[in-house]
Design a protein around this motif. Structure first.
Motif, short mmCIF file in Angstrom:
data_model
loop_
_atom_site.label_atom_id
_atom_site.label_comp_id
_atom_site.label_asym_id
_atom_site.label_seq_id
_atom_site.Cartn_x
_atom_site.Cartn_y
_atom_site.Cartn_z
N GLY A 1 41.44 49.79 29.37
CA GLY A 1 40.75 48.71 28.66
C GLY A 1 41.50 48.16 27.46
O GLY A 1 41.44 46.97 27.17
N TRP A 2 42.24 49.01 26.75
CA TRP A 2 42.93 48.54 25.54
C TRP A 2 44.02 47.52 25.84
O TRP A 2 44.43 46.76 24.96
N VAL A 3 44.49 47.47 27.08
CA VAL A 3 45.57 46.54 27.44
C VAL A 3 45.10 45.08 27.36
O VAL A 3 45.86 44.20 26.95
N PHE A 4 43.85 44.83 27.71
CA PHE A 4 43.37 43.45 27.78
C PHE A 4 43.44 42.69 26.47
O PHE A 4 44.00 41.59 26.43
N PRO A 5 42.92 43.23 25.36
CA PRO A 5 43.03 42.45 24.11
C PRO A 5 44.47 42.25 23.66
O PRO A 5 44.80 41.20 23.09
N VAL A 6 45.32 43.22 23.92
CA VAL A 6 46.73 43.09 23.53
C VAL A 6 47.39 41.97 24.32
O VAL A 6 48.05 41.09 23.76
#
Length: 150
Positions: A43-48
Motif C-alpha cells: 500500500g505505501w507504494v501508491f502515494p509515493v
C-alpha cells in the motif's frame, strides 16, 4: 523558467491528488483487506508513485502552457485530471470496482490522446507523461483483476 505558472501548474496537479487522497483516506486500509492479484505492490507504494506522477504531470502541463496557453492539449489535460480525480472515489468510496475499471480505461485512452497532443507542442512534455500511462496500464491490470475476483 517562470516560477508562478510552474507553481500554479504543480498546485493544480498535486492539489488534485491531495484532495482525492483526503476524500479516500481509508483506501489503503481497504486495499489491505481486498483481494490483490499477483504483482500487487504494498500500500505505501501508491502515494509515493502518485506524488511523483502528479509532479511530472504538473511540469508537463507547465511546459505546454508556456508554449501555447490555449492549446487543445491543456483542455485534454484538465479533462483527464478530472477523470483521474474521480477514479478512487468510484473504486474505494462507492465500491464500484467494475465501473472504476471501465472509467480507468477511459482515463488511459484520454492520457494516450493527450500525450500525442503534447508531442505536437513539446516532445519533452509528452515524454514526462509516459510514466503516467505506464502506471495507468498497471493500475488497469490491478483494477480489472480485483473487479473480476468479486
Amino acid at each position: 523558467m517562470k516560477q508562478k505558472p510552474l507553481l500554479i501548474s504543480l498546485l493544480i496537479s498535486l492539489g488534485t491528488g491531495v484532495i482525492a487522497g483526503f476524500l479516500t483516506f481509508t483506501s489503503m486500509e481497504q486495499y489491505q483487506e481486498m483481494y490483490r492479484p499477483p504483482l500487487s505492490p504494498p500500500g505505501w507504494v501508491f502515494p509515493v508513485v502518485w506524488l511523483l506522477l502528479y509532479a511530472l504531470m504538473g511540469i508537463a502541463a507547465y511546459r505546454i502552457y508556456m508554449k501555447d496557453p490555449k492549446a487543445k492539449a491543456l483542455k485534454l489535460y484538465l479533462i483527464q485530471l478530472a477523470i483521474n480525480f474521480l477514479w478512487p472515489i468510484f473504486f474505494f468510496n462507492f465500491g464500484w470496482q467494475l465501473f472504476a475499471a471501465v472509467w480507468l480505461l477511459l482515463l488511459w485512452y484520454l492520457v494516450f490522446v493527450m500525450i500525442k497532443e503534447f508531442a505536437k507542442i513539446d516532445e519533452g512534455a509528452a515524454k514526462l507523461m509516459i510514466p503516467y500511462l505506464i502506471w495507468l496500464t498497471f493500475a488497469a491490470y490491478l483494477n480489472i483483476a480485483i473487479a473480476l475476483h468479486r
